[in-house]
Design a protein around this motif. Structure first.
Motif, short mmCIF file in Angstrom:
data_model
loop_
_atom_site.label_atom_id
_atom_site.label_comp_id
_atom_site.label_asym_id
_atom_site.label_seq_id
_atom_site.Cartn_x
_atom_site.Cartn_y
_atom_site.Cartn_z
N MET A 105 0.72 -1.16 0.04
CA MET A 105 0.06 -0.17 0.03
C MET A 105 0.77 1.32 -0.06
SD MET A 105 -3.12 -0.46 -0.23
CE MET A 105 -3.95 1.17 0.33
N LEU A 106 1.96 1.26 0.64
CA LEU A 106 2.98 2.39 0.74
C LEU A 106 3.37 2.53 -0.61
CD1 LEU A 106 4.93 1.90 3.98
CD2 LEU A 106 3.20 3.54 3.66
N LYS B 130 -6.91 -2.33 -4.79
CA LYS B 130 -6.80 -3.23 -5.93
C LYS B 130 -5.71 -3.38 -6.75
CE LYS B 130 -9.05 -3.25 -10.53
NZ LYS B 130 -9.96 -2.70 -11.36
N ASN B 131 -4.89 -2.20 -6.71
CA ASN B 131 -3.58 -2.31 -7.31
C ASN B 131 -2.55 -2.88 -6.41
OD1 ASN B 131 -3.29 -0.69 -10.09
ND2 ASN B 131 -4.79 0.32 -9.12
N ALA B 132 -2.82 -2.97 -5.05
CA ALA B 132 -1.92 -3.72 -4.24
C ALA B 132 -2.30 -5.07 -4.09
CB ALA B 132 -1.90 -2.96 -2.97
N THR C 94 0.19 -8.70 -4.95
CA THR C 94 1.36 -8.97 -3.84
C THR C 94 0.51 -9.62 -2.82
OG1 THR C 94 2.76 -7.09 -4.54
CG2 THR C 94 3.00 -8.34 -2.42
N ILE C 95 -0.88 -9.02 -2.32
CA ILE C 95 -1.33 -9.66 -1.42
C ILE C 95 -1.95 -11.12 -1.63
CG2 ILE C 95 -3.53 -9.31 -0.05
CD1 ILE C 95 -3.37 -6.36 -0.23
N VAL C 96 -2.37 -11.32 -2.91
CA VAL C 96 -2.82 -12.66 -3.10
C VAL C 96 -1.71 -13.79 -3.37
CG1 VAL C 96 -3.80 -13.94 -5.22
CG2 VAL C 96 -4.76 -11.72 -4.61
N ILE D 90 -4.89 -10.77 -12.28
CA ILE D 90 -4.98 -9.45 -11.35
C ILE D 90 -4.43 -8.58 -12.00
CG2 ILE D 90 -4.69 -8.31 -9.32
CD1 ILE D 90 -5.50 -11.05 -7.89
N ASP D 91 -3.01 -8.75 -12.34
CA ASP D 91 -1.91 -7.71 -12.98
C ASP D 91 -1.67 -8.23 -14.35
OD1 ASP D 91 -0.33 -5.51 -13.68
OD2 ASP D 91 0.91 -6.13 -11.56
#
Length: 304
Positions: free
Chosen positions: A194-195, A223-225, A228-230, A297-298
């Motif tokens: 998120m940062l 959404k754009n982060a 990495t979270i997934v 996702i990306d």
């Protein structure tokens, strides 16, 4: 498609290596006949039992027989349970899946919002508290967390049972223990992602256009982060499989982790081989699924 086929080929080779390692290591635990035969058994009785279990053959022959049968879904008969090893594994799998799903759900529900808020309030009190929690969560051993939770909530307060599988109350402490480390790790990853996103140009542009801060953070930035979270959630799933061995043993949870530990003590080779082989296959498929989901996702990600 070429990437998927390549990964599947690598997965098959990895699984083959796993079967070799678990086959050899399981036999280092000792001779199972010393546990299942009567102390008064004669040498002839021992020879008959060795032949029945197929342990009178060379290790190479035993492995080739095991591998050939495993390809057909037959992992042999459990020495201790006197039942097909794969069936024994499948009987314990639902308990582990139940524990793992709840642990992941609890971790995601706590860690993702905490990581987002920590990033939004960078340098504040909430951020400091979140980082302290993450440090504690990643430093404390799982067995120590389990014992402390039992001491506080079962022994001192008497709110929750200490062990076993039953209703929701039996699930709380094992799920919290299993998800503790993953919770801290996921929160740190969410905060870091998120940062990075909050400093992007399109986020500044969204603020200049007057979009509500809540929408910017929880829709556009998150959404754009999410990629990495997934990915981290996929890695958490793998770590929960290994962490379940300790957690299920401490809480006497009748899952696969506890089954493996007990089977090692009983020198039940077929069950250990079946459990580890199937778990390794699941881990390989999870890794592949995580990569494909991340690419979906990306769109910027290119596989191959």
């Amino acid at each position: 498609m070429d990437y998927v086929l390549q990964r599947l080929l690598h997965g098959v080779l990895t699984l083959l290596a796993v079967t070799i390692v678990v086959f050899l290591l399981s036999r280092l635990s000792g001779d199972p006949l010393s546990l299942i035969l009567d102390p008064a058994a004669t040498a002839a009785d021992r020879a008959v039992e060795l032949a029945r279990l197929g342990l009178d053959r060379s290790y190479l022959d035993q492995y080739l027989i095991f591998l050939g049968n495993a390809l057909g879904g037959d992992f042999g008969e459990s020495i201790f349970y006197k039942a097909p090893a794969f069936s024994v594994f499948m009987q314990h799998l639902p308990a582990t899946l139940e524990l793992g799903v709840v642990a992941i759900a609890v971790s995601a529900a706590i860690a993702i919002p905490a990581g987002v808020l920590s990033a939004v309030h960078k340098g504040g009190v909430l951020d400091s508290a979140a980082k302290a929690f993450a440090l504690t969560g990643q430093s404390a051993p799982i067995f120590w967390i389990a014992l402390m939770l039992v001491l506080v909530f079962s022994v001192v307060l008497g709110w929750l049972p200490t062990s076993g599988r039953g209703g929701l109350s039996h699930l709380v402490l094992p799920a919290l223990t299993l998800g503790w480390y993953s919770n801290a790790f996921l929160m740190r990853v969410t905060r870091s992602s998120m940062l990075d996103v909050l400093d992007a140009d399109y986020i500044r542009l969204a603020r200049l256009e007057g979009l509500p801060e809540r929408r910017i953070v929880w829709v556009h930035a998150l959404k754009n982060a999410a990629g990495t979270i997934v990915t981290t959630l996929g890695l958490m799933t793998i770590s929960l499989v290994t962490g379940a061995v300790v957690t299920e043993t401490v809480f006497a949870w009748p899952g696969v982790g506890r089954l493996i530990v007990e089977s090692i003590f009983h020198r039940d080779f077929p069950v250990v081989q079946a459990a580890v082989t199937v778990i390794a296959a699941i881990v390989i498929l999870i890794n592949l699924a995580v990569d494909l989901i991340f690419a979906w996702i990306d769109p910027r990600v290119r596989l191959g």
